[in-house]
Motif scaffolding. Sequence first.
Motif: not given
Length: 142
Positions: A69, A86, A88
């Motif tokens: 992440n 990041h 995600q």
Amino acid sequence: MGDKHKGTCFCGAVEIEVTGEPLGMGYCHCSSCRSWSAGPINAFTLWKPDNVNVTRGVDKLREFHKSSNSLRKWCDACGGHVMTEHPQWGLVDVYAATIPTLSFKPGVHVNYAETVLAMKDGLPKLRDFPKELGGTGEALSE
């Protein structure tokens, strides 16, 4: 594309440029950000990846993946932290201190349930993350 701001790592070997406006700004209180930043909170600015460019020193950037992440990036010449990808969320956190010409206007505290430094600034304090980023969106009191 709007405003452009440049910033560097601690020694200046890595230079970045952000364009436009950040999608969000605030403070993270999670233990990972505290440990990584060596401080009680981390001031973040969130950008679309296309709005963040390494303009010098890409060969000096290194990454650490404590989790999938957060792809944390720093300069291998000075150890200065630069940004965290990041994937995600499709966002890049360029640490607020890295871009000194950007007017930092925080809007939220995230992961406030983990705080070690209570802050009474009138901003929303979220237990974890906003719902749209996969958190509960639950607000905590100051």
